[in-house]
Motif scaffolding. Structure first.
Motif, PDB file in Angstrom:
ATOM      1  N   UNK A  25       0.799  -1.235   0.000  1.00 33.38           N
ATOM      2  CA  UNK A  25       0.000   0.000   0.000  1.00 33.38           C
ATOM      3  C   UNK A  25       0.830   1.284   0.000  1.00 33.38           C
ATOM      4  N   UNK A  26       1.992   1.280   0.639  1.00 34.24           N
ATOM      5  CA  UNK A  26       2.824   2.487   0.646  1.00 34.24           C
ATOM      6  C   UNK A  26       3.310   2.799  -0.762  1.00 34.24           C
ATOM      7  N   UNK A  27       3.682   1.777  -1.508  1.00 36.70           N
ATOM      8  CA  UNK A  27       4.163   2.014  -2.873  1.00 36.70           C
ATOM      9  C   UNK A  27       3.022   2.481  -3.765  1.00 36.70           C
ATOM     10  N   UNK A  32       0.435   7.087  -6.526  1.00 33.35           N
ATOM     11  CA  UNK A  32      -0.709   7.998  -6.628  1.00 33.35           C
ATOM     12  C   UNK A  32      -0.276   9.441  -6.384  1.00 33.35           C
ATOM     13  N   UNK A  33       0.573   9.644  -5.386  1.00 30.05           N
ATOM     14  CA  UNK A  33       1.069  10.978  -5.073  1.00 30.05           C
ATOM     15  C   UNK A  33       1.863  11.555  -6.245  1.00 30.05           C
ATOM     16  N   UNK A  34       2.778  10.756  -6.795  1.00 29.08           N
ATOM     17  CA  UNK A  34       3.605  11.234  -7.903  1.00 29.08           C
ATOM     18  C   UNK A  34       2.801  11.441  -9.186  1.00 29.08           C
ATOM     19  N   UNK A  35       1.738  10.683  -9.365  1.00 31.24           N
ATOM     20  CA  UNK A  35       0.937  10.836 -10.586  1.00 31.24           C
ATOM     21  C   UNK A  35       0.150  12.149 -10.598  1.00 31.24           C
ATOM     22  N   UNK A  82       7.382   9.963 -11.827  1.00 27.30           N
ATOM     23  CA  UNK A  82       6.894   8.760 -12.509  1.00 27.30           C
ATOM     24  C   UNK A  82       7.723   8.567 -13.779  1.00 27.30           C
ATOM     25  N   UNK A  83       8.116   7.338 -14.053  1.00 27.83           N
ATOM     26  CA  UNK A  83       8.753   7.021 -15.336  1.00 27.83           C
ATOM     27  C   UNK A  83       7.594   6.799 -16.306  1.00 27.83           C
ATOM     28  N   UNK A  84       7.279   7.815 -17.069  1.00 27.25           N
ATOM     29  CA  UNK A  84       6.061   7.800 -17.895  1.00 27.25           C
ATOM     30  C   UNK A  84       6.035   6.665 -18.911  1.00 27.25           C
TER      31      UNK A  84
END
Length: 100
Positions: A25-27, A32-35, A82-84
Protein backbone atom coordinates in the motif's frame (compact mmCIF):
# COMPACT_ATOMS: atom_id res chain seq x y z
CA UNK A 1 15.46 -37.11 -23.66
CA UNK A 2 14.01 -34.38 -21.48
CA UNK A 3 13.56 -30.70 -22.13
CA UNK A 4 12.39 -27.74 -20.14
CA UNK A 5 9.28 -26.01 -21.40
CA UNK A 6 9.86 -22.27 -21.36
CA UNK A 7 6.64 -20.72 -20.08
CA UNK A 8 7.87 -17.31 -19.10
CA UNK A 9 7.71 -14.65 -21.73
CA UNK A 10 9.22 -11.18 -21.48
CA UNK A 11 5.67 -9.84 -21.13
CA UNK A 12 4.99 -12.16 -18.19
CA UNK A 13 8.26 -11.21 -16.52
CA UNK A 14 7.54 -7.49 -16.87
CA UNK A 15 3.98 -7.87 -15.65
CA UNK A 16 5.14 -9.84 -12.60
CA UNK A 17 7.82 -7.24 -11.81
CA UNK A 18 5.34 -4.37 -11.99
CA UNK A 19 2.84 -6.36 -9.90
CA UNK A 20 5.48 -7.01 -7.25
CA UNK A 21 6.31 -3.31 -7.08
CA UNK A 22 2.61 -2.52 -6.62
CA UNK A 23 2.28 -5.17 -3.93
CA UNK A 24 2.42 -2.81 -0.94
CA UNK A 25 0.00 0.00 0.00
CA UNK A 26 2.82 2.49 0.65
CA UNK A 27 4.16 2.01 -2.87
CA UNK A 28 0.66 2.43 -4.32
CA UNK A 29 0.29 5.62 -2.29
CA UNK A 30 3.65 6.95 -3.56
CA UNK A 31 2.63 6.28 -7.16
CA UNK A 32 -0.71 8.00 -6.63
CA UNK A 33 1.07 10.98 -5.07
CA UNK A 34 3.61 11.23 -7.90
CA UNK A 35 0.94 10.84 -10.59
CA UNK A 36 -0.76 14.01 -9.32
CA UNK A 37 2.34 16.18 -9.70
CA UNK A 38 5.33 16.35 -11.98
CA UNK A 39 7.91 15.39 -9.35
CA UNK A 40 8.40 15.26 -5.60
CA UNK A 41 11.37 15.22 -3.23
CA UNK A 42 11.84 12.24 -0.94
CA UNK A 43 11.69 14.52 2.11
CA UNK A 44 8.29 15.80 1.02
CA UNK A 45 7.05 12.23 0.56
CA UNK A 46 8.29 11.27 4.04
CA UNK A 47 6.24 14.12 5.55
CA UNK A 48 3.12 12.61 3.94
CA UNK A 49 3.62 9.15 5.44
CA UNK A 50 3.88 8.03 9.07
CA UNK A 51 6.80 5.67 8.38
CA UNK A 52 10.54 5.82 8.98
CA UNK A 53 12.63 7.46 6.26
CA UNK A 54 14.61 4.24 5.91
CA UNK A 55 11.39 2.30 5.26
CA UNK A 56 10.28 4.87 2.69
CA UNK A 57 13.69 4.61 1.07
CA UNK A 58 13.22 0.84 0.66
CA UNK A 59 9.81 1.36 -0.95
CA UNK A 60 11.21 4.01 -3.31
CA UNK A 61 14.04 1.66 -4.23
CA UNK A 62 11.54 -1.11 -5.09
CA UNK A 63 9.57 1.25 -7.34
CA UNK A 64 12.75 2.53 -8.95
CA UNK A 65 14.13 -0.99 -9.50
CA UNK A 66 10.86 -1.91 -11.22
CA UNK A 67 11.25 1.14 -13.44
CA UNK A 68 7.99 2.77 -12.35
CA UNK A 69 9.71 5.85 -10.93
CA UNK A 70 12.99 7.59 -11.56
CA UNK A 71 15.12 9.57 -9.17
CA UNK A 72 17.42 12.49 -9.80
CA UNK A 73 19.95 13.50 -7.17
CA UNK A 74 19.86 17.18 -6.29
CA UNK A 75 22.19 17.03 -3.29
CA UNK A 76 21.31 16.64 -0.53
CA UNK A 77 17.86 15.60 -1.76
CA UNK A 78 16.50 13.21 -4.38
CA UNK A 79 13.69 14.25 -6.71
CA UNK A 80 11.37 11.43 -7.78
CA UNK A 81 9.05 11.35 -10.79
CA UNK A 82 6.89 8.76 -12.51
CA UNK A 83 8.75 7.02 -15.34
CA UNK A 84 6.06 7.80 -17.90
CA UNK A 85 7.22 5.27 -20.49
CA UNK A 86 7.31 2.33 -18.07
CA UNK A 87 4.12 3.49 -16.33
CA UNK A 88 2.31 3.44 -19.68
CA UNK A 89 3.74 -0.01 -20.41
CA UNK A 90 2.59 -1.30 -17.00
CA UNK A 91 -0.92 0.07 -17.60
CA UNK A 92 -1.08 -1.65 -20.99
CA UNK A 93 0.21 -4.97 -19.64
CA UNK A 94 -2.29 -4.97 -16.78
CA UNK A 95 -5.13 -4.00 -19.10
CA UNK A 96 -4.27 -6.86 -21.49
CA UNK A 97 -3.86 -9.30 -18.61
CA UNK A 98 -7.16 -8.40 -16.97
CA UNK A 99 -9.04 -8.89 -20.27
CA UNK A 100 -8.06 -12.58 -20.31
Amino acid sequence: MSFKLEIETVRQQKLARYAKALGHPVRVYVLELLSKQSCCYSGDISQELPIAKSTLSQHLKELKDAGLIQGEIEAPRIKYCINKENWAEAQLLFKEFLKM
